[in-house]
Design a protein around this motif. Structure first.
Motif, PDB file in Angstrom:
ATOM      1  N   PHE A  74       0.830  -1.200   0.000  1.00  0.00           N
ATOM      2  CA  PHE A  74       0.000   0.000   0.000  1.00  0.00           C
ATOM      3  C   PHE A  74       0.869   1.256   0.000  1.00  0.00           C
ATOM      4  O   PHE A  74       0.615   2.203  -0.744  1.00  0.00           O
ATOM      5  CB  PHE A  74      -0.972   0.003   1.182  1.00  0.00           C
ATOM      6  N   PHE A  75       1.926   1.254   0.816  1.00  0.00           N
ATOM      7  CA  PHE A  75       2.819   2.405   0.849  1.00  0.00           C
ATOM      8  C   PHE A  75       3.452   2.627  -0.528  1.00  0.00           C
ATOM      9  O   PHE A  75       3.498   3.757  -1.020  1.00  0.00           O
ATOM     10  CB  PHE A  75       3.905   2.233   1.912  1.00  0.00           C
ATOM     11  N   ALA A  76       3.927   1.570  -1.152  1.00  0.00           N
ATOM     12  CA  ALA A  76       4.546   1.695  -2.480  1.00  0.00           C
ATOM     13  C   ALA A  76       3.548   2.263  -3.483  1.00  0.00           C
ATOM     14  O   ALA A  76       3.895   3.129  -4.291  1.00  0.00           O
ATOM     15  CB  ALA A  76       5.068   0.342  -2.951  1.00  0.00           C
ATOM     16  N   CYS A  77       2.316   1.815  -3.404  1.00  0.00           N
ATOM     17  CA  CYS A  77       1.295   2.330  -4.327  1.00  0.00           C
ATOM     18  C   CYS A  77       1.019   3.811  -4.086  1.00  0.00           C
ATOM     19  O   CYS A  77       0.822   4.566  -5.036  1.00  0.00           O
ATOM     20  CB  CYS A  77       0.014   1.519  -4.209  1.00  0.00           C
TER      21      CYS A  77
ATOM     22  N   CYS B 137       0.624   9.118   5.059  1.00  0.00           N
ATOM     23  CA  CYS B 137       0.933   9.654   6.384  1.00  0.00           C
ATOM     24  C   CYS B 137       2.296   9.122   6.814  1.00  0.00           C
ATOM     25  O   CYS B 137       2.730   8.049   6.381  1.00  0.00           O
ATOM     26  CB  CYS B 137      -0.117   9.212   7.402  1.00  0.00           C
ATOM     27  N   ARG B 138       2.936   9.875   7.670  1.00  0.00           N
ATOM     28  CA  ARG B 138       4.250   9.472   8.170  1.00  0.00           C
ATOM     29  C   ARG B 138       4.175   8.096   8.840  1.00  0.00           C
ATOM     30  O   ARG B 138       5.091   7.279   8.718  1.00  0.00           O
ATOM     31  CB  ARG B 138       4.760  10.513   9.159  1.00  0.00           C
TER      32      ARG B 138
ATOM     33  N   PHE C  39       6.736  13.266   5.002  1.00  0.00           N
ATOM     34  CA  PHE C  39       5.282  13.093   4.968  1.00  0.00           C
ATOM     35  C   PHE C  39       4.645  13.642   6.244  1.00  0.00           C
ATOM     36  O   PHE C  39       5.265  13.646   7.305  1.00  0.00           O
ATOM     37  CB  PHE C  39       4.930  11.613   4.779  1.00  0.00           C
ATOM     38  N   PRO C  40       3.388  14.075   6.147  1.00  0.00           N
ATOM     39  CA  PRO C  40       2.729  14.673   7.320  1.00  0.00           C
ATOM     40  C   PRO C  40       2.324  13.634   8.361  1.00  0.00           C
ATOM     41  O   PRO C  40       2.045  12.489   8.037  1.00  0.00           O
ATOM     42  CB  PRO C  40       1.484  15.336   6.708  1.00  0.00           C
ATOM     43  N   GLU C  41       2.310  14.084   9.617  1.00  0.00           N
ATOM     44  CA  GLU C  41       1.738  13.275  10.702  1.00  0.00           C
ATOM     45  C   GLU C  41       0.223  13.313  10.520  1.00  0.00           C
ATOM     46  O   GLU C  41      -0.335  14.345  10.170  1.00  0.00           O
ATOM     47  CB  GLU C  41       2.102  13.868  12.064  1.00  0.00           C
ATOM     48  N   ASP C  42      -0.432  12.198  10.769  1.00  0.00           N
ATOM     49  CA  ASP C  42      -1.883  12.196  10.649  1.00  0.00           C
ATOM     50  C   ASP C  42      -2.503  12.947  11.814  1.00  0.00           C
ATOM     51  O   ASP C  42      -1.935  13.020  12.889  1.00  0.00           O
ATOM     52  CB  ASP C  42      -2.436  10.774  10.547  1.00  0.00           C
ATOM     53  N   GLY C  43      -3.627  13.548  11.538  1.00  0.00           N
ATOM     54  CA  GLY C  43      -4.350  14.315  12.540  1.00  0.00           C
ATOM     55  C   GLY C  43      -5.668  14.778  11.974  1.00  0.00           C
ATOM     56  O   GLY C  43      -5.938  14.612  10.786  1.00  0.00           O
TER      57      GLY C  43
ATOM     58  N   CYS D  41      -3.997  12.744   4.670  1.00  0.00           N
ATOM     59  CA  CYS D  41      -2.936  11.835   4.246  1.00  0.00           C
ATOM     60  C   CYS D  41      -3.482  10.412   4.361  1.00  0.00           C
ATOM     61  O   CYS D  41      -4.513  10.186   4.980  1.00  0.00           O
ATOM     62  CB  CYS D  41      -1.663  12.036   5.060  1.00  0.00           C
ATOM     63  N   LEU D  42      -2.775   9.469   3.760  1.00  0.00           N
ATOM     64  CA  LEU D  42      -3.237   8.084   3.736  1.00  0.00           C
ATOM     65  C   LEU D  42      -2.592   7.294   4.865  1.00  0.00           C
ATOM     66  O   LEU D  42      -1.392   7.300   5.048  1.00  0.00           O
ATOM     67  CB  LEU D  42      -2.897   7.457   2.380  1.00  0.00           C
ATOM     68  N   LEU D  43      -3.440   6.610   5.629  1.00  0.00           N
ATOM     69  CA  LEU D  43      -3.015   5.848   6.795  1.00  0.00           C
ATOM     70  C   LEU D  43      -2.762   4.383   6.442  1.00  0.00           C
ATOM     71  O   LEU D  43      -3.235   3.907   5.405  1.00  0.00           O
ATOM     72  CB  LEU D  43      -4.090   5.912   7.872  1.00  0.00           C
ATOM     73  N   PRO D  44      -2.071   3.661   7.347  1.00  0.00           N
ATOM     74  CA  PRO D  44      -1.892   2.212   7.124  1.00  0.00           C
ATOM     75  C   PRO D  44      -3.239   1.517   7.023  1.00  0.00           C
ATOM     76  O   PRO D  44      -4.228   1.957   7.616  1.00  0.00           O
ATOM     77  CB  PRO D  44      -1.143   1.761   8.370  1.00  0.00           C
ATOM     78  N   ASP D  45      -3.269   0.448   6.304  1.00  0.00           N
ATOM     79  CA  ASP D  45      -4.483  -0.341   6.110  1.00  0.00           C
ATOM     80  C   ASP D  45      -4.866  -0.985   7.442  1.00  0.00           C
ATOM     81  O   ASP D  45      -4.089  -1.751   8.012  1.00  0.00           O
ATOM     82  CB  ASP D  45      -4.226  -1.412   5.051  1.00  0.00           C
ATOM     83  N   PRO D  46      -6.068  -0.691   7.966  1.00  0.00           N
ATOM     84  CA  PRO D  46      -6.459  -1.254   9.262  1.00  0.00           C
ATOM     85  C   PRO D  46      -6.677  -2.767   9.203  1.00  0.00           C
ATOM     86  O   PRO D  46      -6.701  -3.427  10.235  1.00  0.00           O
ATOM     87  CB  PRO D  46      -7.758  -0.530   9.602  1.00  0.00           C
ATOM     88  N   ASP D  47      -6.813  -3.339   8.004  1.00  0.00           N
ATOM     89  CA  ASP D  47      -7.021  -4.771   7.869  1.00  0.00           C
ATOM     90  C   ASP D  47      -5.730  -5.568   7.966  1.00  0.00           C
ATOM     91  O   ASP D  47      -5.757  -6.790   8.064  1.00  0.00           O
ATOM     92  CB  ASP D  47      -7.706  -5.089   6.534  1.00  0.00           C
ATOM     93  N   VAL D  48      -4.581  -4.884   7.916  1.00  0.00           N
ATOM     94  CA  VAL D  48      -3.304  -5.573   8.013  1.00  0.00           C
ATOM     95  C   VAL D  48      -2.938  -5.676   9.477  1.00  0.00           C
ATOM     96  O   VAL D  48      -2.953  -4.693  10.206  1.00  0.00           O
ATOM     97  CB  VAL D  48      -2.195  -4.821   7.226  1.00  0.00           C
TER      98      VAL D  48
END
Length: 115
Positions: free
Chosen positions: A45-48, A66-67, A97-101, A106-113
């Protein structure tokens, strides 16, 4: 590509001006070498987000990862890269990359992983 978005924009975060340029980079980069590793599910996901960044439909600007997405990918995959003789790409410094808030897009890690 099974991404949670369907609009992208160029240039991407690696400086590629077109999708075909990104495809060549993807095919010749380190990412396919990681398909057989456990870190692949974190890195994909990050690479994409780097190669085909999400395009915000309102602002028509690319949405960065997101960072925390960058850091979780790096933490899980950097040692695997070392095993195959590769290093984390210099042009993907997580501090760019920005910190999420609440007021940050920004795009966060996949919660399903699994974490």
């Amino acid at each position: 590509m099974n991404l949670p978005y369907n609009s992208t924009t160029y240039p991407n975060y690696l400086g590629h001006a077109t999708q075909s340029e990104s495809s060549v980079s993807w095919e010749s980069s380190l990412f396919p070498a990681l398909v057989q590793t456990n870190c692949y599910k974190y890195l994909m996901f990050f690479a994409c987000t780097m190669l085909v960044p999400k395009c915000d439909s309102h602002t028509h600007q690319r949405v960065p990862p997101c960072r925390s997405l960058c850091r979780s990918s790096k933490e899980r995959c950097e040692s695997v890269l070392g095993i195959v003789g590769l290093q984390w790409p210099e042009d993907t410094d997580c501090n760019q990359f920005p910190e999420d808030g609440p007021s940050v897009t920004c795009l966060l890690p996949d919660p399903d992983v699994d974490g």
